[in-house]
Design a protein around this motif. Structure first.
Motif, PDB file in Angstrom:
ATOM      1  N   GLY A 196      -8.577   0.706   0.530  1.00 52.78           N
ATOM      2  CA  GLY A 196      -8.205  -0.599   1.063  1.00 52.78           C
ATOM      3  C   GLY A 196      -7.975  -1.637  -0.025  1.00 52.78           C
ATOM      4  N   GLY A 197      -7.903  -1.175  -1.270  1.00 54.79           N
ATOM      5  CA  GLY A 197      -7.873  -2.094  -2.414  1.00 54.79           C
ATOM      6  C   GLY A 197      -6.603  -2.913  -2.583  1.00 54.79           C
ATOM      7  N   SER A 198      -5.566  -2.595  -1.840  1.00 54.03           N
ATOM      8  CA  SER A 198      -4.334  -3.388  -1.995  1.00 54.03           C
ATOM      9  C   SER A 198      -4.529  -4.843  -1.581  1.00 54.03           C
ATOM     10  CB  SER A 198      -3.206  -2.797  -1.156  1.00 54.03           C
ATOM     11  OG  SER A 198      -2.978  -1.480  -1.531  1.00 54.03           O
ATOM     12  N   THR A 258      -2.654   8.336   1.060  1.00 56.60           N
ATOM     13  CA  THR A 258      -3.801   8.423   0.145  1.00 56.60           C
ATOM     14  C   THR A 258      -4.733   9.551   0.596  1.00 56.60           C
ATOM     15  OG1 THR A 258      -3.543   6.054  -0.195  1.00 56.60           O
ATOM     16  CG2 THR A 258      -5.575   7.030  -0.998  1.00 56.60           C
ATOM     17  N   GLU A 301       1.381   4.455  -3.972  1.00 57.22           N
ATOM     18  CA  GLU A 301       1.932   3.100  -4.037  1.00 57.22           C
ATOM     19  C   GLU A 301       3.206   3.045  -4.902  1.00 57.22           C
ATOM     20  OE1 GLU A 301      -1.264   3.650  -3.574  1.00 57.22           O
ATOM     21  OE2 GLU A 301      -1.865   2.189  -2.054  1.00 57.22           O
ATOM     22  N   PHE A 311      -3.626  -1.628  -5.175  1.00 49.49           N
ATOM     23  CA  PHE A 311      -4.675  -0.610  -5.272  1.00 49.49           C
ATOM     24  C   PHE A 311      -4.880  -0.077  -6.677  1.00 49.49           C
ATOM     25  CE2 PHE A 311      -5.439   4.144  -4.174  1.00 49.49           C
ATOM     26  CZ  PHE A 311      -6.787   4.014  -3.920  1.00 49.49           C
ATOM     27  N   SER A 363       0.864  -1.180   0.000  1.00 52.13           N
ATOM     28  CA  SER A 363       0.000   0.000   0.000  1.00 52.13           C
ATOM     29  C   SER A 363       0.899   1.228   0.000  1.00 52.13           C
ATOM     30  CB  SER A 363      -0.838   0.061   1.274  1.00 52.13           C
ATOM     31  OG  SER A 363      -1.730  -0.989   1.345  1.00 52.13           O
ATOM     32  N   ALA A 364       0.251   2.380  -0.054  1.00 53.34           N
ATOM     33  CA  ALA A 364       0.963   3.639   0.136  1.00 53.34           C
ATOM     34  C   ALA A 364       1.290   3.794   1.620  1.00 53.34           C
ATOM     35  CB  ALA A 364       0.071   4.782  -0.319  1.00 53.34           C
TER      36      ALA A 364
HETATM   37  N1  ASP Z   1      -3.601   3.258  -0.282  1.00 54.92           N
HETATM   38  C1  ASP Z   1      -4.964   2.839  -0.508  1.00 54.92           C
HETATM   39  C2  ASP Z   1      -5.855   3.302   0.624  1.00 54.92           C
HETATM   40  O1  ASP Z   1      -5.399   3.961   1.536  1.00 54.92           O
HETATM   41  C3  ASP Z   1      -5.066   1.366  -0.725  1.00 54.92           C
HETATM   42  C4  ASP Z   1      -4.746   0.495   0.471  1.00 54.92           C
HETATM   43  O2  ASP Z   1      -4.181   0.975   1.445  1.00 54.92           O
HETATM   44  O3  ASP Z   1      -5.042  -0.701   0.415  1.00 54.92           O
HETATM   45  O4  ASP Z   1      -7.018   3.036   0.606  1.00 54.92           O
END
Ligand code: ASP
Ligand code: MG
Length: 413
Positions: A158-160, A54, A81, A143, A48-49
């Motif tokens: 949350g797509g990661s 994000t 990311e 993501f 993720s980032a």
């Molecule tokens: N960086 C994105 C978010 O904060 C994806 C992730 O963290 O999964 O939603």
């Protein structure tokens, strides 16, 4: 321990925002990846980032314009990311572990064109397999993907998790490991019941129930995806050692625990239409307009009719109550119903477990435990692997603890 007869496995590891939140933490996970690699396994890493990034990017966009184009938002959000994949690949290379980073489009994570909530259609794993065969760790940006026209897309907050599971499915990985800030899936929220226990394993179905009820360990779509493609999923901590919780299908011959956990949801509110004329179509006349207003309904009960009328009760998200009441007031006068009531000081408690399929009497035990604590049940709904009750919100802690205790969830099955 490296061993000659160990069969080499392909592991996809996903590290969330807090795990890559600082360069020091990136260094720590690099050490962990090097250790996995030394066991002889092939490793693909999805990140993720950095935590908060994000949100920071979204805030920047808002400073420019209140309503930016979804396409440009995705170009912007995908950069978070891109930073962490590069830093992690650098950290691995600095540890003499050959690694290469890729954005989603570089490894052909093809999605539809629904910006900010795109769905993965296809992944071409050939480039990744080539790198793995050269002994590299492959680091892929979570993501994000690319649509048929080459536009960058993102998969939803949350797509990661979903990226990792989709990659694991496409690459036919042996396991997809989700590293996060908790060390697994618990029987309930340890902040409510300190005796909550980490589960060794849980089924996809149970995990979906737990996740959709607010145990937000994993993105729900990721669990659905893993279930659909039968990717064994493991949730572990990136800060402590441990085996975490394995999410799989039920294994034959293993007697399932009766109950796996207790989920709760404070986000719902209850609406009742009183004195609804008891005739065909009344339920549709009530819920049709609610659906048209894009309000999602969860539990529904209708009482047995008496004197030609009945009461109709259902729950919606708390954010939707006011709108729902407005809709219902209109509906009630059309229908000739007496009154509309709403109550948003409720919680839903749910007992979840595949063992319910084969064990009778669980609902009875649940209701007795609540009754013994003087907790009044306002609504009940059941499915094959879940019993949910709505109770007054002041009973959340008491109810969860009493059920946890009553079903002896602190003990291993
Ligand atoms: N960086 C994105 C978010 O904060 C994806 C992730 O963290 O999964 O939603
Ligand atoms: Mg995240």
């Amino acid at each position: 321990m490296p061993s000659k007869n160990k069969i080499m496995a392909l592991i996809v590891q996903k590290y969330g925002g807090t795990s890559v939140g600082t360069t020091e933490r990136i260094g720590n996970i690099a050490d962990r990846i090097v250790a996995t690699k030394k066991l002889g396994d092939d490793v693909v890493v999805v990140v993720s980032a950095m935590s908060g990034e994000t949100n920071r990017l979204i805030a920047l966009a808002k400073e420019i314009s209140r309503q930016s184009s979804p396409r440009e938002m995705d170009v912007l959000l995908s950069t978070g990311e891109q930073v962490t994949i590069a830093l992690l690949a650098m950290a691995l290379n600095a540890r003499d572990c050959p690694a290469i980073s890729y954005t989603g489009s570089q490894v052909h994570i093809l999605t539809d064109s629904a910006h900010s909530k795109a769905r993965i259609k296809e992944i071409d794993g050939s480039r990744i397999h080539r790198d793995l065969s050269l002994g590299r760790v492959v680091v892929v940006a979570g993501f994000q993907g690319m649509d048929d026209n080459g536009n960058i897309t993102t998969l939803g907050r949350g797509g990661s998790d979903t990226s990792a599971v989709a990659l694991a499915a496409a690459l036919k990985a042996n396991e997809c490991q989700i590293y996060t800030d908790v060390d697994g899936v618990y029987t309930t929220d340890p902040r409510v019941e300190p005796r909550a226990r980490r589960l060794e394993r849980i089924t996809f179905e149970e995990m979906l129930e737990m996740a959709s009820l607010g145990s937000k360990v994993l993105q729900i779509r990721a669990v659905e995806f893993a279930g659909k493609y039968n990717v064994p999923l493991r949730v572990l901590s990136s800060f402590t050692e441990g085996k975490g919780t394995l999410i799989t299908y039920e294994e034959d011959g293993v007697e399932a625990a009766r109950i796996s956990g207790i989920a709760f949801n404070r986000d719902e509110a209850k609406l009742t239409v009183l004195g609804v004329p008891d005739h065909p179509g009344a339920a549709y006349q009530i819920l049709g307009p609610i659906g048209e207003a894009n309000i999602e309904v969860d539990m529904i009960i209708q009482n047995v009719g008496r004197d030609g009328t009945t009461d109709f009760t259902f729950t919606v998200h708390r954010n939707d109550v006011e709108q729902a009441v407005r809709v219902l007031n209109g509906v009630a006068s059309e229908l000739g119903a007496r009154e509309v009531n709403s109550d948003d000081s409720i919680v839903k408690l749910s007992l979840v477990g595949v063992g319910m399929r084969s064990h009778a009497g669980i609902a009875g035990s649940m209701f007795k435990i609540l009754a013994d604590e003087g907790i009044n049940i306002k609504m009940i709904s059941t499915s094959e692997i879940k019993i949910s009750v709505v109770v007054d919100e002041k009973y959340l802690e008491l109810g969860v603890r009493a059920l946890h205790d009553g079903f002896e969830l602190e003990k291993t099955a």
